[in-house]
Design a protein around this motif. Structure first.
Motif, short mmCIF file in Angstrom:
data_model
loop_
_atom_site.label_atom_id
_atom_site.label_comp_id
_atom_site.label_asym_id
_atom_site.label_seq_id
_atom_site.Cartn_x
_atom_site.Cartn_y
_atom_site.Cartn_z
N VAL A 239 0.85 -1.19 0.00
CA VAL A 239 0.00 0.00 0.00
C VAL A 239 0.89 1.24 0.00
N GLU A 240 0.54 2.18 -0.84
CA GLU A 240 1.25 3.46 -0.86
C GLU A 240 0.28 4.56 -0.47
N VAL A 241 0.66 5.37 0.52
CA VAL A 241 -0.20 6.44 1.02
C VAL A 241 0.45 7.78 0.69
N GLN A 242 -0.32 8.65 0.04
CA GLN A 242 0.15 9.99 -0.29
C GLN A 242 -0.75 10.99 0.43
N VAL A 243 -0.13 11.82 1.26
CA VAL A 243 -0.88 12.81 2.04
C VAL A 243 -0.40 14.20 1.65
N THR A 244 -1.35 15.05 1.27
CA THR A 244 -1.04 16.45 1.00
C THR A 244 -1.90 17.30 1.92
N ASN B 5 -14.97 -3.50 -5.09
CA ASN B 5 -15.25 -3.94 -3.72
C ASN B 5 -14.13 -3.54 -2.76
N ILE B 6 -12.89 -3.67 -3.22
CA ILE B 6 -11.75 -3.29 -2.39
C ILE B 6 -11.78 -1.79 -2.10
N ALA B 7 -12.02 -0.98 -3.12
CA ALA B 7 -12.05 0.48 -2.94
C ALA B 7 -13.15 0.87 -1.96
N GLU B 8 -14.33 0.28 -2.09
CA GLU B 8 -15.43 0.59 -1.18
C GLU B 8 -15.12 0.15 0.25
N LYS B 9 -14.52 -1.03 0.40
CA LYS B 9 -14.18 -1.55 1.72
C LYS B 9 -13.14 -0.65 2.40
N PRO C 254 -10.39 8.31 2.50
CA PRO C 254 -9.48 8.84 1.48
C PRO C 254 -10.24 9.52 0.35
N ASP C 255 -9.58 10.45 -0.31
CA ASP C 255 -10.18 11.12 -1.46
C ASP C 255 -10.17 10.21 -2.68
N LYS C 256 -9.11 9.41 -2.81
CA LYS C 256 -8.99 8.48 -3.93
C LYS C 256 -8.40 7.17 -3.44
N VAL C 257 -8.92 6.07 -3.96
CA VAL C 257 -8.33 4.75 -3.73
C VAL C 257 -8.06 4.16 -5.11
N ASN C 258 -6.79 3.99 -5.44
CA ASN C 258 -6.39 3.41 -6.71
C ASN C 258 -6.01 1.95 -6.47
N VAL C 259 -6.62 1.04 -7.21
CA VAL C 259 -6.32 -0.37 -7.10
C VAL C 259 -5.53 -0.79 -8.33
N ILE C 260 -4.30 -1.23 -8.12
CA ILE C 260 -3.42 -1.63 -9.21
C ILE C 260 -3.28 -3.15 -9.16
N VAL C 261 -3.80 -3.83 -10.17
CA VAL C 261 -3.74 -5.29 -10.23
C VAL C 261 -2.40 -5.67 -10.87
N GLN C 262 -1.54 -6.29 -10.07
CA GLN C 262 -0.20 -6.68 -10.53
C GLN C 262 -0.15 -8.10 -11.06
N SER C 263 -1.12 -8.94 -10.62
CA SER C 263 -1.04 -10.35 -10.96
C SER C 263 -2.40 -11.02 -10.85
N ASN D 4 -4.67 18.84 1.43
CA ASN D 4 -6.11 18.65 1.35
C ASN D 4 -6.53 17.37 0.65
N GLU D 5 -5.61 16.40 0.52
CA GLU D 5 -5.95 15.19 -0.20
C GLU D 5 -5.23 13.98 0.37
N LEU D 6 -5.94 12.86 0.45
CA LEU D 6 -5.38 11.58 0.88
C LEU D 6 -5.62 10.58 -0.23
N ILE D 7 -4.54 10.06 -0.81
CA ILE D 7 -4.62 9.11 -1.91
C ILE D 7 -3.97 7.81 -1.48
N ILE D 8 -4.67 6.70 -1.71
CA ILE D 8 -4.16 5.38 -1.35
C ILE D 8 -4.06 4.54 -2.61
N ASP D 9 -2.88 3.96 -2.85
CA ASP D 9 -2.66 3.03 -3.95
C ASP D 9 -2.48 1.64 -3.36
N LEU D 10 -3.28 0.68 -3.82
CA LEU D 10 -3.21 -0.70 -3.36
C LEU D 10 -2.72 -1.58 -4.50
N TYR D 11 -1.67 -2.35 -4.25
CA TYR D 11 -1.10 -3.25 -5.25
C TYR D 11 -1.51 -4.67 -4.88
#
Length: 117
Positions: free
Chosen positions: A58-63, A87-91, A104-113, A65-72
């Motif tokens: 998981v990568e968390v970016q905090v500015t 489902n993952i983003a909603e959970k 979070p303001d954004k949840v990005n789900v990156i499917v690696q495999s 006024n924004e919280l962005i989470i990237d899930l690999y």
């Protein structure tokens, strides 16, 4: 900062690592997810992370006024990838709002495999 909660008694600073572990735990409860994978993919080799290393997927970016989470993640073969990702983003949104009081303001789900379980 988005991860600082202020009240009349003072302020609470929630670290990126805590947010990453909470987001990783929330994602692991989703159907179709095989596991979290490392953000750094070397030579096309994807390694599944154990429960003790969820924050590394998981990568968390905090500015200000924004919280962005990237899930690999790695998904299970035979599942609809878009449904698993939604489902993952909603959970993650729900869990972070429940435990931290903000989502979070954004949840990005990156499917690696895709894995056969």
């Amino acid at each position: 900062m988005k991860n600082i909660i202020k009240n009349s008694l003072g302020s609470i600073n929630i670290s990126k690592e805590v947010i990453a572990v909470l987001a990783g735990n929330a994602a692991m409860e989703s159907y179709g997810l095989v596991g979290m994978v490392s953000r750094r993919m070397s030579d096309g080799i994807v390694e599944l992370l154990g429960r003790e290393n969820l924050g590394k997927g998981v990568e968390v970016q905090v500015t200000e006024n924004e919280l962005i989470i990237d899930l690999y993640i790695a998904v299970q073969y035979g599942t609809k990838i878009s449904e698993v990702a939604n489902n993952i983003a909603e959970k993650v949104h729900y869990s972070l709002n429940k435990f931290l009081g903000f989502s979070p303001d954004k949840v990005n789900v990156i499917v690696q495999s895709v894995r056969v379980k």
